[in-house]
Structures are given as C-alpha cells and as structure tokens.
Design an enzyme around this catalytic site. Structure first.
Site, mmCIF file in Angstrom:
data_model
loop_
_atom_site.group_PDB
_atom_site.id
_atom_site.type_symbol
_atom_site.label_atom_id
_atom_site.label_comp_id
_atom_site.label_asym_id
_atom_site.label_seq_id
_atom_site.Cartn_x
_atom_site.Cartn_y
_atom_site.Cartn_z
ATOM 1 N N ALA A 45 78.485 -9.526 37.976
ATOM 2 C CA ALA A 45 77.585 -8.571 37.338
ATOM 3 C C ALA A 45 76.232 -8.485 38.043
ATOM 4 C CB ALA A 45 77.388 -8.964 35.878
ATOM 5 N N TYR B 19 94.690 -24.651 37.923
ATOM 6 C CA TYR B 19 95.492 -24.027 38.977
ATOM 7 C C TYR B 19 94.907 -24.144 40.392
ATOM 8 C CZ TYR B 19 97.862 -21.571 35.091
ATOM 9 O OH TYR B 19 98.550 -21.257 33.960
ATOM 10 N N LEU C 278 87.466 -15.663 39.020
ATOM 11 C CA LEU C 278 86.505 -14.945 38.168
ATOM 12 C C LEU C 278 85.820 -15.900 37.199
ATOM 13 C CD1 LEU C 278 88.109 -11.510 37.287
ATOM 14 C CD2 LEU C 278 86.591 -12.149 39.109
ATOM 15 N N HIS D 228 70.509 -8.190 33.691
ATOM 16 C CA HIS D 228 70.323 -9.525 34.267
ATOM 17 C C HIS D 228 69.148 -9.430 35.235
ATOM 18 C CE1 HIS D 228 74.178 -10.804 32.676
ATOM 19 N NE2 HIS D 228 74.730 -9.730 33.212
ATOM 20 N N THR E 261 82.256 -7.710 29.411
ATOM 21 C CA THR E 261 81.884 -7.829 30.823
ATOM 22 C C THR E 261 81.339 -6.496 31.343
ATOM 23 O OG1 THR E 261 82.659 -8.621 32.956
ATOM 24 C CG2 THR E 261 84.202 -7.301 31.711
ATOM 25 N N ASN F 110 86.623 -3.526 28.442
ATOM 26 C CA ASN F 110 86.308 -4.896 28.042
ATOM 27 C C ASN F 110 84.792 -5.045 27.883
ATOM 28 O OD1 ASN F 110 85.889 -7.620 27.801
ATOM 29 N ND2 ASN F 110 87.182 -8.200 29.541
HETATM 30 N N1 LIG Z 1 82.863 -13.521 37.364
HETATM 31 C C1 LIG Z 1 82.805 -12.408 36.664
HETATM 32 O O1 LIG Z 1 82.024 -11.520 36.945
HETATM 33 C C2 LIG Z 1 83.740 -12.223 35.488
HETATM 34 C C3 LIG Z 1 83.869 -10.964 34.889
HETATM 35 C C4 LIG Z 1 84.786 -10.803 33.839
HETATM 36 C C5 LIG Z 1 85.512 -11.896 33.387
HETATM 37 N N2 LIG Z 1 85.335 -13.104 33.954
HETATM 38 C C6 LIG Z 1 86.098 -14.276 33.504
HETATM 39 O O2 LIG Z 1 87.470 -14.037 33.744
HETATM 40 C C7 LIG Z 1 88.232 -14.649 32.721
HETATM 41 C C8 LIG Z 1 89.129 -13.617 32.038
HETATM 42 O O3 LIG Z 1 88.325 -12.689 31.340
HETATM 43 P P1 LIG Z 1 88.951 -11.546 30.410
HETATM 44 O O4 LIG Z 1 87.839 -10.915 29.695
HETATM 45 O O5 LIG Z 1 89.899 -10.730 31.229
HETATM 46 O O6 LIG Z 1 89.789 -12.455 29.377
HETATM 47 P P2 LIG Z 1 91.007 -12.031 28.428
HETATM 48 O O7 LIG Z 1 91.069 -13.099 27.383
HETATM 49 O O8 LIG Z 1 90.906 -10.609 28.032
HETATM 50 O O9 LIG Z 1 92.291 -12.161 29.379
HETATM 51 C C9 LIG Z 1 92.695 -13.410 29.867
HETATM 52 C C10 LIG Z 1 94.220 -13.391 30.022
HETATM 53 O O10 LIG Z 1 94.597 -14.604 30.679
HETATM 54 C C11 LIG Z 1 95.727 -15.145 30.021
HETATM 55 N N3 LIG Z 1 95.702 -16.598 30.210
HETATM 56 C C12 LIG Z 1 94.887 -17.488 29.606
HETATM 57 N N4 LIG Z 1 95.142 -18.734 30.056
HETATM 58 C C13 LIG Z 1 96.138 -18.627 30.962
HETATM 59 C C14 LIG Z 1 96.828 -19.560 31.764
HETATM 60 N N5 LIG Z 1 96.515 -20.859 31.744
HETATM 61 N N6 LIG Z 1 97.800 -19.090 32.580
HETATM 62 C C15 LIG Z 1 98.123 -17.770 32.620
HETATM 63 N N7 LIG Z 1 97.491 -16.846 31.883
HETATM 64 C C16 LIG Z 1 96.507 -17.257 31.057
HETATM 65 C C17 LIG Z 1 95.600 -14.721 28.567
HETATM 66 O O11 LIG Z 1 96.872 -14.676 27.937
HETATM 67 C C18 LIG Z 1 94.959 -13.345 28.688
HETATM 68 O O12 LIG Z 1 95.911 -12.307 28.732
HETATM 69 C C19 LIG Z 1 87.239 -15.318 31.756
HETATM 70 O O13 LIG Z 1 87.061 -16.674 32.098
HETATM 71 C C20 LIG Z 1 85.974 -14.540 32.022
HETATM 72 O O14 LIG Z 1 84.825 -15.297 31.738
HETATM 73 C C21 LIG Z 1 84.477 -13.277 34.999
#
Ligand SMILES: NC(=O)c1ccc[n+]([C@@H]2O[C@H](COP(=O)([O-])OP(=O)(O)OC[C@H]3O[C@@H](n4cnc5c(N)ncnc54)[C@H](O)[C@@H]3O)[C@@H](O)[C@H]2O)c1
Length: 230
Positions: free
Chosen positions: A101, A66, A80, A186, A212, A209
């Site tokens: 984090a 995207y 994220l 960390h 995280t 969750n």
């Molecule tokens: N940078 C950070 O500090 C941080 C913290 C938390 C999560 N994350 C990242 O964020 C992402 C999401 O984490 P989460 O725990 O909420 O995951 P999750 O699996 O609980 O939720 C992800 C959601 O995105 C949807 N999804 C997946 N692919 C998609 C697409 N191509 N288009 C539209 N929707 C889509 C799924 O259906 C799901 O509902 C992960 O990559 C995770 O590693 C990063």
C-alpha cells in the site's frame, strides 16, 4: 485482481495453480476464469508441479509454515503476509515482498545503508475498517512496527514491509481510526544521515476487499510481471 490481471495477459504466465485450504474457494475462482487453471489440494501438490513463482496470500501463519519448503525447491516466492518475515531465520534470497500500500522503498533502503535516525509511519483509516463508529479521530495503536503487524495482521502489512526495508532502523507506528478520511492514508516520515523524506499515500480500498488497498494488489501484479519476465 491478480487472477484477472493474468487473464488479461498483463503478466507472462501460461498456467495458474490454485491452492486454498478451503478448496471450494479455489474451485470458485477457477470457474470464474477463462484462463487455464488447476486446483490442487496441498502445497506439496503445488510444489510437485514446479511453478516458477508462488504468491502467498493466505495468512502470516501460512507464510511461516510454507516459506522453508518453497525456497528449498528454489521457487521464487512472493509473500503478501509480510509480518511473517519479521522473525524469520529462513534464507530470504528468493523471497520477494511487494511494496504493497506504499512505495518509495528504493529510497528508504538506500537511506538505510547510510544510516536512518528515525522512521515514523502514521496510518489513518475510516472507522469502518476497524468496525468502529468513533466521531473524532481515535488512536488505535502506538508502538513498534513488529507489534503493529502482530496486533493487526491483516491491516498493517505496511508496518512489517517498512520494518523489513529499513532494517536495522526501527519504525514507530501510529494507527488512527479517523472519520475524516475515506481513503486509507499512510504517511512515512524519515530522518536519515543525509536528509529527510515525507511519503504520503491516500489509497482507494481494493474493490473486492475493503481491508486492503487497490495499490497493494497492483504492486503484487507488477512484482509478478517482473519475476516472470526474468
Ligand atoms: N502486503 C500487502 O500489501 C497485503 C495486501 C493484502 C493482503 N495482505 C495479506 O495477505 C493475506 C491474505 O489476505 P486476504 O485479505 O486475501 O485474506 P482472506 O482471508 O480473504 O483470504 C485468505 C485465503 O487463504 C486461505 N488460507 C488460509 N490459510 C491457509 C493455508 N495455511 N493454506 C492454504 N490456504 C490458506 C483461506 O482459506 C482464504 O481463502 C493476509 O495475511 C493479509 O494480511 C497483504
């Protein structure tokens, strides 16, 4: 947590547009909110509505798919799934990564300008986080930040975010499943041209969750606040 913060007016936002590949999840979130929210069925539909900021919280693959289309529309994007940016050749000037984090990234990026000799990230999580049951600390991974983010795409965004911050310096990573810790910890050790740094974070998991940290969600809220106030 993000939607809740918007509802509590912690950020200056007047409408939330929700897109999830699983539409039922977006509908479920909308029905839990009192705040104006619209569910869309595709990224194109979201882009058509010209939001000021888009927050990606889906997956590294979704972010890779995207990013180009979002920045081409000159929309600010919070990513994220920071691992997706490690090998990206897209213009990242409108792409923002929350500190997640950890923190102190301002000091690390300042040091990176002068020259960093060494960055070591040690992450300890309770065996629960890895679906493990080890009674003694067990090293789950040792190696580069890039590989850690690839092997643990949902747990090791910290490694990717650090790697992006200290570029071109390399980050060495150790991931430990440790029954002695209840919080996600960390530790970042840095040796750079004019000194040393030791940063340590002991984070409670996110209440909804456990993979995280609550701090990761709050850092996204803070970044969104900043972008919407501009
Ligand atoms: N940078 C950070 O500090 C941080 C913290 C938390 C999560 N994350 C990242 O964020 C992402 C999401 O984490 P989460 O725990 O909420 O995951 P999750 O699996 O609980 O939720 C992800 C959601 O995105 C949807 N999804 C997946 N692919 C998609 C697409 N191509 N288009 C539209 N929707 C889509 C799924 O259906 C799901 O509902 C992960 O990559 C995770 O590693 C990063």
């Amino acid at each position: 947590m993000l939607a809740e913060a918007i509802e509590r007016k912690l950020v200056d936002c007047d409408e939330l547009i929700l897109y999830d590949a699983d539409t039922a999840k977006a509908e479920h979130l909308k029905s839990a909110l009192k705040f104006p929210a619209t569910v869309v069925n595709s990224l194109d539909e979201m882009l058509h509505r010209k939001p000021k900021v888009i927050v990606e919280a889906a997956s590294q693959q979704a972010a890779k798919d995207y990013i180009g289309r979002i920045v081409a529309k000159k929309i600010e994007l919070i990513v994220l799934s920071s691992g997706a940016l490690l090998d990206s050749d897209v213009d990242l000037s409108r792409v923002h990564v929350p500190s997640g984090a950890i923190g102190g990234l301002d000091a690390l990026s300042s040091a990176a300008l002068a020259g960093i000799d060494e960055v070591m990230l040690t992450s300890r999580k309770n065996p629960r986080a890895f679906d493990m049951n080890n009674k003694e600390p067990k090293v789950m991974y040792e190696g580069s930040a890039e590989e850690a983010a690839r092997l643990f795409p949902r747990e090791m965004n910290v490694a990717a975010t650090l790697a992006l911050t200290v570029k071109p310096a390399k980050v060495r990573v150790q991931v430990i499943s440790d029954p002695a810790v209840q919080r996600n910890t960390h530790e970042v050790q840095v040796k750079w041209r004019f000194g040393e740094m030791l940063l340590r974070f002991a984070n409670e998991p996110h209440p909804e969750n456990p993979r995280t940290s609550a701090l990761a969600a709050w850092s996204t809220i803070r970044l969104l606040q900043e972008l919407l106030e501009e």
